[in-house]
Design a protein around this motif. Structure first.
Motif, mmCIF file in Angstrom:
data_model
loop_
_atom_site.group_PDB
_atom_site.id
_atom_site.type_symbol
_atom_site.label_atom_id
_atom_site.label_comp_id
_atom_site.label_asym_id
_atom_site.label_seq_id
_atom_site.Cartn_x
_atom_site.Cartn_y
_atom_site.Cartn_z
ATOM 1 N N ASN A 263 0.845 -1.199 0.000
ATOM 2 C CA ASN A 263 0.000 0.000 0.000
ATOM 3 C C ASN A 263 0.879 1.248 0.000
ATOM 4 O OD1 ASN A 263 -2.328 -1.655 0.240
ATOM 5 N ND2 ASN A 263 -2.086 -1.715 2.465
ATOM 6 N N PRO A 264 1.325 1.700 -1.160
ATOM 7 C CA PRO A 264 2.180 2.891 -1.213
ATOM 8 C C PRO A 264 1.381 4.157 -0.920
ATOM 9 C CG PRO A 264 1.654 2.148 -3.429
ATOM 10 C CD PRO A 264 1.091 1.118 -2.487
ATOM 11 N N GLU A 265 2.061 5.187 -0.388
ATOM 12 C CA GLU A 265 1.407 6.460 -0.150
ATOM 13 C C GLU A 265 0.950 7.081 -1.465
ATOM 14 O OE1 GLU A 265 1.039 8.178 3.123
ATOM 15 O OE2 GLU A 265 1.187 6.023 3.515
ATOM 16 N N MET A 266 1.728 6.831 -2.516
ATOM 17 C CA MET A 266 1.373 7.318 -3.842
ATOM 18 C C MET A 266 1.427 6.135 -4.815
ATOM 19 S SD MET A 266 3.578 10.883 -3.933
ATOM 20 C CE MET A 266 2.906 11.314 -5.551
ATOM 21 N N GLY A 267 0.434 6.005 -5.656
ATOM 22 C CA GLY A 267 0.417 4.901 -6.602
ATOM 23 C C GLY A 267 -0.625 3.866 -6.257
ATOM 24 N N ASP A 268 -0.679 2.832 -7.068
ATOM 25 C CA ASP A 268 -1.693 1.797 -6.929
ATOM 26 C C ASP A 268 -1.297 0.749 -5.896
ATOM 27 O OD1 ASP A 268 -3.159 3.037 -8.949
ATOM 28 O OD2 ASP A 268 -2.209 1.835 -10.528
#
Length: 214
Positions: A137-142
């Protein structure tokens, strides 16, 4: 798969037909798991979970209080690890793990009196890994979900985690009338994952168990 579950059912029913000194115990454990060589930044994969199971014990000889204790168990564990770069959180890795196992222990039942006994044990376990997923679960991205048991997700059959594992355990239990409390340490003999050029992953698990003897 059907053969494994049939063997599990046979083991749990075995105590009812072997000898009068046998026992059956239902139990639940809280587990503290650690995967070796699994550092994510400065943290390791250490899921915690619950194990439900049962064992039957039957006396090996009338001369000594030695029991063989086969059983079955279902385990589930989960953890979440923050992934940081230069101290800044850039995402979260979650891990979900589930297995079915058949442990077989040799137990020495040291009776203090007719109500209390100390039961050290040692044994082997056969483990069938059913779920081993990593959720990114990245802060930005999928978001992304990877099954360590999947050839497709891991790239090759050799890189995926083992579906079947053999391991060992030892510990001690305390029987107080019908009630049981115990500690167990378990480690893998067959690695959970072994990839060329990378460190081998194995599970190291500590269990705290409570149970009721029928």
């Amino acid at each position: 798969m059907k053969k494994i579950f049939a063997l599990a059912a046979l083991l749990l029913s075995f105590g009812a037909i072997v000898a009068q000194d046998n026992y059956t115990r239902l139990q639940v454990s809280y587990s503290f798991n650690k995967m070796t060589n699994s550092e994510i930044g400065d943290k390791e994969i250490t899921p915690k979970g619950v194990t439900l199971g049962g064992v039957v014990g039957f006396l090996v000889t009338d001369d000594y209080p030695i029991y063989v204790e086969p059983g079955v168990s279902f385990s589930w564990a989960h953890s979440a690890v923050d992934y940081k770069i230069a101290g800044i959180k850039v995402g979260e890795n979650k891990y979900t793990y589930m297995n079915f196992a058949i442990p077989i222990n040799v137990v020495y039942k040291y009776e203090i009196n007719d109500r209390f006994s100390i039961n050290p044990f040692i044994g082997l376990n056969m483990k069938l890994n059913m779920i081993a997923k990593q959720h990114l679960n990245p802060e930005m991205g999928d978001k992304m979900s990877i099954s360590w048991l999947s050839k497709k997700d891991m790239g090759t059959r050799d890189d995926r985690a083992s579906i079947f594992q053999l391991g060992g355990q030892y510990g001690v239990g305390f029987q107080i009338q019908e009630f049981y409390i115990g500690y167990q340490f378990q480690n893998d003999y067959v690695p959970f994952q072994k990839t060329d050029g990378m460190d081998t992953h194995r599970w190291l698990t500590n269990y705290i168990t409570i149970g009721y003897t029928l």
